[in-house]
Design a protein around this motif. Structure first.
Motif, PDB file in Angstrom:
ATOM      1  N   ALA A 351      23.058  10.551 -41.834  1.00  0.00           N
ATOM      2  CA  ALA A 351      23.349  10.104 -40.635  1.00  0.00           C
ATOM      3  C   ALA A 351      23.792   8.509 -40.982  1.00  0.00           C
ATOM      4  O   ALA A 351      23.470   7.718 -40.291  1.00  0.00           O
ATOM      5  N   GLU A 352      24.829   8.419 -41.892  1.00  0.00           N
ATOM      6  CA  GLU A 352      25.151   7.008 -42.043  1.00  0.00           C
ATOM      7  C   GLU A 352      26.111   6.693 -41.047  1.00  0.00           C
ATOM      8  O   GLU A 352      27.201   7.397 -40.442  1.00  0.00           O
ATOM      9  N   PRO A 353      25.948   5.612 -40.449  1.00  0.00           N
ATOM     10  CA  PRO A 353      26.860   5.070 -39.081  1.00  0.00           C
ATOM     11  C   PRO A 353      28.144   4.774 -39.581  1.00  0.00           C
ATOM     12  O   PRO A 353      28.309   4.463 -40.598  1.00  0.00           O
ATOM     13  N   THR A 354      29.050   5.310 -38.770  1.00  0.00           N
ATOM     14  CA  THR A 354      30.444   5.035 -38.924  1.00  0.00           C
ATOM     15  C   THR A 354      30.509   3.505 -38.637  1.00  0.00           C
ATOM     16  O   THR A 354      29.920   2.880 -37.851  1.00  0.00           O
ATOM     17  N   THR A 367      28.299   8.928 -36.435  1.00  0.00           N
ATOM     18  CA  THR A 367      27.606   9.113 -37.862  1.00  0.00           C
ATOM     19  C   THR A 367      28.649   9.849 -38.579  1.00  0.00           C
ATOM     20  O   THR A 367      29.324  10.453 -38.177  1.00  0.00           O
TER      21      THR A 367
END
Length: 385
Positions: A351-354, A367
């Protein structure tokens, strides 16, 4: 977690997810890990470099990748293979790391992929137009990877046409590799009989036939590529002809090498893949844009992954631990729709943030995992519809 017909998507850190998969359950891994651009990694773990220089960044990247590659190796079947995309920043380090984790003996190829044919024009130096694919087997002795493709066969290489309309070419029946000779392969050094007028070939004499021994161009003894039993089994695939040798005309035997035989022909893949063959970053952006918008800067083209898929059986279980925009799952769905295969793909993404202000964030994707999920859902709808 959501299921698709061809795809299973799991949101989470791959270092946590991979140990939950059954050991040896995956046939093929393709993944595009984060490249080392000097920024922090979304997968930083607890490793921190004591210095912020280039060497420290390399160490951080290697320490991020090492446990994940070990976990990938654990889930890979003994007959399986792994393909990893990488650029010049970490290519040397990744090669050493893969040798460490998978073993040097299981290295299969380092492929140059021409993803940006125009070259990167920003900055100084050369206009880089390529990346790499590292290919390793879990166990090279048992790996079922077939490094060939029907797509690379050139019909113009088969200029002759038989009476029934089939295309073919002539190949010397003699083995042209001088490592194979009467000393190293004595059972393949024997006379055959042929008639250069009718083209007939046999392992036994017949009316009008001349005795033909395998020789190299300089007249030294050679060996045939086929054994006596094989010649007896396939006489219609051989032809006797008179040719111009170095010492004047002589009679030799050739194989009729058919363009299509036994359901199709494949040609070995080279280690340079051009954008016109597998797609480019531009075509990859267009593929993604058509599904969910321009929300990912450097996706991989599905053509690249489909070429990789074609090296393995059509029922392969596929894994992408750094799923990014979801190209691998998309390619699996397209391949199954095209050839009726039953491949199944598991895609993992954190769930890496954009990035704030990016196209993805402005489009409502909080994400990168949201992008993966949306793309796989759109692919499912497009194929089902």
């Amino acid at each position: 977690m959501g299921r698709r017909r061809d795809n299973l998507f799991i949101e989470g850190d791959n270092l946590d997810v991979l140990p939950t998969l059954e050991p040896g359950s995956v046939d093929l891994i393709y993944t595009d890990p984060p490249y080392n651009t000097g920024n922090d990694f979304a997968y930083a773990d607890s490793f921190r470099s004591p210095d912020g220089g280039r060497a420290g960044r390399h160490r951080a990247w290697v320490e991020m990748m090492r446990p994940r590659l070990s976990a990938m190796r654990d889930v890979l079947a003994d007959t399986g293979a792994i393909f990893l995309s990488i650029d010049d920043n970490e290519a040397a380090y990744l090669r050493l790391l893969l040798d460490e984790v998978f073993g040097e003996a299981n290295f299969l190829a380092q492929v140059v992929v021409n993803l940006n044919p125009k070259g990167r024009q920003l900055g100084g130096g050369f206009a880089t137009s390529h990346e790499y694919l590292f290919v390793y087997a879990r166990d090279a002795r048992r790996c079922v990877l077939d490094a060939s493709s029907p797509d690379t066969v050139d019909a113009s290489d088969f200029p002759l046409v038989s009476d029934d309309g089939r295309s073919f070419r002539h190949l010397p029946l003699r083995n042209t590799n001088k490592k194979f000779n009467p000393v190293t392969a004595p059972t393949l050094h024997f006379a055959v009989y042929g008639d250069p007028l009718t083209g007939e070939v046999s392992t036994t004499g017949f009316d009008g036939a001349v005795e033909v021994w395998p020789v190299f161009g300089d007249g030294r003894p050679a060996v045939w590529r086929w054994s006596r039993p094989r010649i007896d089994e396939r006489p219609d695939d051989l032809v006797c002809r008179e040719i111009k040798g170095r010492g004047g005309p002589r009679v030799d035997v050739f194989q009729r090498d058919w363009l299509h035989r036994d359901g199709g022909r494949r040609k070995k893949l080279t280690t340079i893949w051009l954008s016109e063959e597998v797609g480019s970053t531009d075509t990859a952006v267009a593929e993604l844009k058509a599904l969910i918008g321009h929300v990912f800067e450097s996706p991989k083209p599905t053509g690249l992954v489909r070429r990789i898929l074609a090296t393995m059986p059509s029922d392969a279980v596929v894994l992408d631990p750094f799923a990014g925009s979801g190209t691998t799952g998309h390619a699996v769905a397209l391949a199954n729709a095209t050839d009726g295969g039953t491949r199944r793909c598991t895609s993992i993404n954190s769930a890496e943030p954009t990035r704030p202000g990016s196209n993805a964030a402005l489009a409502g994707f909080a994400t990168v995992a949201d992008i993966t999920r949306a793309r796989l859902a759109a692919v499912e709808r497009s194929i089902a519809g």
